[in-house]
Design an enzyme around this catalytic site. Structure first.
Site, mmCIF file in Angstrom:
data_model
loop_
_atom_site.group_PDB
_atom_site.id
_atom_site.type_symbol
_atom_site.label_atom_id
_atom_site.label_comp_id
_atom_site.label_asym_id
_atom_site.label_seq_id
_atom_site.Cartn_x
_atom_site.Cartn_y
_atom_site.Cartn_z
ATOM 1 N N LYS A 145 -4.332 0.508 -1.742
ATOM 2 C CA LYS A 145 -5.058 -0.367 -1.101
ATOM 3 C C LYS A 145 -6.390 0.262 -0.762
ATOM 4 C CE LYS A 145 -4.260 -1.894 2.986
ATOM 5 N NZ LYS A 145 -3.492 -2.497 4.037
ATOM 6 N N ASP A 154 0.840 -0.793 0.460
ATOM 7 C CA ASP A 154 0.010 -0.135 0.341
ATOM 8 C C ASP A 154 0.864 1.452 0.428
ATOM 9 O OD1 ASP A 154 0.618 0.437 2.163
ATOM 10 O OD2 ASP A 154 -0.695 -1.375 3.265
HETATM 11 C C1 R5P Z 1 -1.658 -0.477 7.342
HETATM 12 O O1 R5P Z 1 -1.945 -0.292 6.288
HETATM 13 C C2 R5P Z 1 -0.192 -1.423 7.899
HETATM 14 O O2 R5P Z 1 0.986 -1.123 7.095
HETATM 15 C C3 R5P Z 1 -0.699 -3.136 7.359
HETATM 16 O O3 R5P Z 1 -0.442 -3.214 6.311
HETATM 17 C C4 R5P Z 1 -1.661 -3.634 7.913
HETATM 18 O O4 R5P Z 1 -2.027 -2.937 9.256
HETATM 19 C C5 R5P Z 1 -1.794 -5.320 8.100
HETATM 20 O O5 R5P Z 1 -2.963 -5.674 8.178
HETATM 21 P P1 R5P Z 1 -3.078 -7.258 7.813
HETATM 22 O O6 R5P Z 1 -2.054 -7.587 8.268
HETATM 23 O O7 R5P Z 1 -4.668 -7.565 9.077
HETATM 24 O O8 R5P Z 1 -3.561 -7.103 6.257
#
Ligand code: R5P
Length: 313
Positions: free
Chosen positions: A207, A184
Site C-alpha cells: 500500500k 499492507d
Molecule cells: C496503517 O498503516 C494502519 O495499519 C491502518 O491500515 C490504517 O491506519 C487504516 O486507516 P484507514 O482506515 O483510514 O485507511
C-alpha cells in the site's frame, strides 16, 4: 491486586478484572464546563490503589485521554507515596509509601502512527507520548501497538499484548474464512498470526498512502476466486484501506469479504462506507465502538501476567 480505570476504558477494565479475578475500582473522572478534566481516587479505592500491583486501564485517545491518563497516574503515584495532604484537612494527611507496582495498560495507544520522523522537524509522537507515560508508571502493557519499535528505548518494562488469538477464534466461529489478507506490509505479522492459528491461506498487499483519505495498492494476483476472505489490520480509521483492499479482492473473484481489526476508530462515517464494500466488520473492545464483538480483556490479561515478574521492586 486491583484494576482501576478512568472514563475511557471502563468496560474493558471490567473484562480485564474478570479475566484476572482481581478487584475493580472506578476512578472519578469528570469534566468542568470549560472541558477541563477533574480526576480523583475516591476514598473507597485508596486502600486498593495502595496494594501491589495496581493496573490502570486507560487509552491515550482522543487527546483528552492523554491528559486523563497522566493525571490519573499522578494521583495514583501520590496515593501510593502516602501523600494525601489536602486543604480541607480530610484525614489521613500522610501514609507510609508502598513502593513501585503501577502498571499502565493501554488498550488503544493514540499517536502510535507517527512512529518515525518522515520529514525534518516532525515530532516522533509515539515516542514522546510513551516517554511521558513511562515517567509515571513502573510497567506498560500496550494492546496491538501499530509499531512496537517506537517504544524500544523506554526504561521501564513493556509488554506488547495482542488480541490476534481471540480474533482467530472469532473469525473461525463466525466467518469461516478460507483466506486472510493483510492490507499492507505493516499488518503482515498480525494477520499472518491469525492465518497460522486458523490454518488459512495468507497474502498481503503493498500500500502507498497518498494522504489521509487516499491510498493506492500495487496490483497483485491473489488466489481468492470463489473464496471467503477476512482482511486483518491493527486499526480501521476512515476505512479507506479496507475499501480499496476489498475492491482488489472482489475483482479477483472473492465471494465474501470481511474486515477485522483490533482498534475500531471508525471516523467520519467509516461504518456506512465500509458496508458498501464488505460483508461484515469485526473489532475488539479496545475502544468503545459499534462493531465491538471481540473482548480485549484476555489479551490485556496475558500482557499483565507477562509483565508482573519483570517489575523491579
Ligand atoms: C496503517 O498503516 C494502519 O495499519 C491502518 O491500515 C490504517 O491506519 C487504516 O486507516 P484507514 O482506515 O483510514 O485507511
Amino acid at each position: 491486586m486491583v484494576v482501576v480505570s478512568g472514563s475511557n476504558s471502563r468496560e474493558l477494565a471490567q473484562e480485564l478484572a474478570a479475566q484476572l479475578n482481581w478487584d475493580l475500582h472506578d476512578l472519578e473522572a469528570r469534566r468542568f464546563p470549560d472541558s477541563e478534566g477533574y480526576f480523583r481516587i475516591p476514598e473507597e479505592a485508596i486502600e486498593g490503589v495502595r496494594k501491589e500491583p495496581v493496573v490502570l486501564v486507560s487509552s491515550t485517545f482522543p487527546d483528552s485521554g492523554i491528559v486523563e491518563t497522566m493525571l490519573l497516574l499522578e494521583a495514583i503515584n501520590d496515593v501510593r507515596n502516602g501523600n494525601l495532604e489536602n486543604i480541607r484537612q480530610q484525614t489521613p494527611q500522610r501514609l507510609d509509601p508502598v513502593g513501585p507496582g503501577i502498571i499502565l495498560a493501554v488498550p488503544y495507544f493514540g499517536y502510535s502512527r507517527q512512529d518515525k520522523r518522515f520529514k525534518p522537524g516532525e515530532a516522533i509522537s509515539a515516542q514522546a507520548i510513551a516517554r511521558l507515560l513511562a515517567s509515571r508508571c513502573d510497567g506498560l502493557v500496550v494492546l496491538d501497538l501499530h509499531a512496537p519499535e517506537a517504544l524500544h528505548d523506554l526504561t521501564i518494562p513493556v509488554s506488547f499484548a495482542s488480541a490476534m488469538p481471540e480474533m482467530a477464534t472469532h473469525l473461525t466461529l463466525n466467518v469461516k474464512p478460507d483466506f486472510i489478507l493483510s492490507p499492507d506490509k505493516g499488518a503482515i505479522e498480525r494477520a499472518s498470526a491469525v492465518a497460522k492459528e486458523m490454518g488459512c491461506e495468507f497474502s498481503y498487499l503493498e500500500k502507498t498512502r497518498i494522504d489521509a483519505h487516499t491510498i493506492v495498492h500495487k496490483a497483485k494476483d491473489l488466489n481468492v476466486d470463489g473464496k471467503i476472505v477476512a482482511i486483518v489490520d491493527d486499526m480501521i480509521a476512515t476505512g479507506g484501506t479496507i475499501c480499496r483492499s476489498s475492491e482488489a479482492l472482489r475483482e479477483q473473484g472473492a465471494i465474501e469479504v470481511h474486515a477485522a481489526c483490533t482498534h475500531g476508530l471508525f471516523t467520519g462515517g467509516a461504518i456506512s462506507r465500509l458496508m458498501r464494500y464488505v460483508d461484515g466488520v469485526h473489532a475488539t473492545s479496545s475502544l468503545p465502538n459499534p462493531r465491538s464483538v471481540i473482548s480485549g480483556g484476555p489479551a490485556l490479561a496475558r500482557g499483565v501476567k507477562e509483565i508482573l515478574p519483570r517489575l523491579s521492586n
